[in-house]
Design a protein around this motif. Structure first.
Motif, PDB file in Angstrom:
ATOM      1  N   LEU A 140       0.804  -1.223   0.000  1.00  0.00           N
ATOM      2  CA  LEU A 140       0.000   0.000   0.000  1.00  0.00           C
ATOM      3  C   LEU A 140       0.833   1.266   0.000  1.00  0.00           C
ATOM      4  O   LEU A 140       0.383   2.294  -0.496  1.00  0.00           O
ATOM      5  N   ALA A 141       2.013   1.209   0.561  1.00  0.00           N
ATOM      6  CA  ALA A 141       2.866   2.398   0.647  1.00  0.00           C
ATOM      7  C   ALA A 141       4.292   1.999   0.296  1.00  0.00           C
ATOM      8  O   ALA A 141       4.730   0.897   0.634  1.00  0.00           O
ATOM      9  N   PRO A 142       5.011   2.876  -0.379  1.00  0.00           N
ATOM     10  CA  PRO A 142       6.406   2.554  -0.697  1.00  0.00           C
ATOM     11  C   PRO A 142       7.264   2.569   0.560  1.00  0.00           C
ATOM     12  O   PRO A 142       6.886   3.129   1.584  1.00  0.00           O
ATOM     13  N   GLY A 143       8.398   1.941   0.464  1.00  0.00           N
ATOM     14  CA  GLY A 143       9.321   1.947   1.594  1.00  0.00           C
ATOM     15  C   GLY A 143       9.156   0.748   2.487  1.00  0.00           C
ATOM     16  O   GLY A 143       8.428  -0.189   2.178  1.00  0.00           O
ATOM     17  N   LEU A 144       9.803   0.813   3.610  1.00  0.00           N
ATOM     18  CA  LEU A 144       9.884  -0.338   4.496  1.00  0.00           C
ATOM     19  C   LEU A 144       8.964  -0.270   5.703  1.00  0.00           C
ATOM     20  O   LEU A 144       8.836  -1.231   6.439  1.00  0.00           O
ATOM     21  N   TRP A 145       8.319   0.857   5.941  1.00  0.00           N
ATOM     22  CA  TRP A 145       7.603   1.015   7.212  1.00  0.00           C
ATOM     23  C   TRP A 145       6.252   0.308   7.264  1.00  0.00           C
ATOM     24  O   TRP A 145       5.771  -0.006   8.338  1.00  0.00           O
ATOM     25  N   LEU A 146       5.604   0.046   6.132  1.00  0.00           N
ATOM     26  CA  LEU A 146       4.309  -0.637   6.136  1.00  0.00           C
ATOM     27  C   LEU A 146       4.414  -1.915   5.318  1.00  0.00           C
ATOM     28  O   LEU A 146       4.542  -1.870   4.093  1.00  0.00           O
TER      29      LEU A 146
END
Length: 143
Positions: free
Chosen positions: A112-118
């Motif tokens: 759902l979201a770029p990157g590593l946090w979600l």
């Protein structure tokens, strides 16, 4: 429209494509988000699982899939569009309330979201052929 096609070969075999099922009442709202039959599919290759749902993407190694089960029917407000489950952080890519496939992962994946946090431990996918996707994702029988 066929729900499962085989497209060009990849290393180790062909990629199977599973189309999403689009319930008529939700076609216009989903189209406003960029989610249409031509922009939504599940691609399953010998080594990969890829989901395209309008502008959203999920990519993982096929070996990361640890479980798969049929699910549904769903309430529309919980299934239509891209959704994050507050209960388990799973993601839903939904275009139908009839049925879908819940795919579980060993290592959570971004979607759902770029990157590593979600990252999501599971994804629910409302494809036109949920039984076919479930069966294709199951490991080959021994012997």
């Amino acid at each position: 429209m066929p729900h499962d096609d085989t497209v060009g070969p990849t290393r180790g075999g062909p990629t199977r494509v599973f189309a999403f099922r689009f319930d008529p009442p939700f076609r216009l709202p989903l189209a406003l988000l960029g989610i249409r039959p031509e922009t939504a599919r599940v691609e399953l290759g010998p080594d990969k699982l890829a989901v395209v749902f309008g502008p959203w993407r999920l990519h993982t190694a096929r070996s990361n899939v640890t479980g798969v089960e049929l699910s549904g029917p769903y309430r529309w407000w919980r299934a239509i569009g891209p959704h994050l489950s507050l209960a388990d952080a799973g993601v839903t890519f939904g275009s139908s309330v009839a049925a879908g496939v819940c795919v579980r992962f060993a290592a959570p994946v971004p979607a759902l979201a770029p990157g590593l946090w979600l990252r999501h431990p599971a994804a629910t996918l409302t494809v036109a052929d949920p039984e076919g996707l479930r069966d294709a994702l199951r490991p080959w029988p021994a012997g």
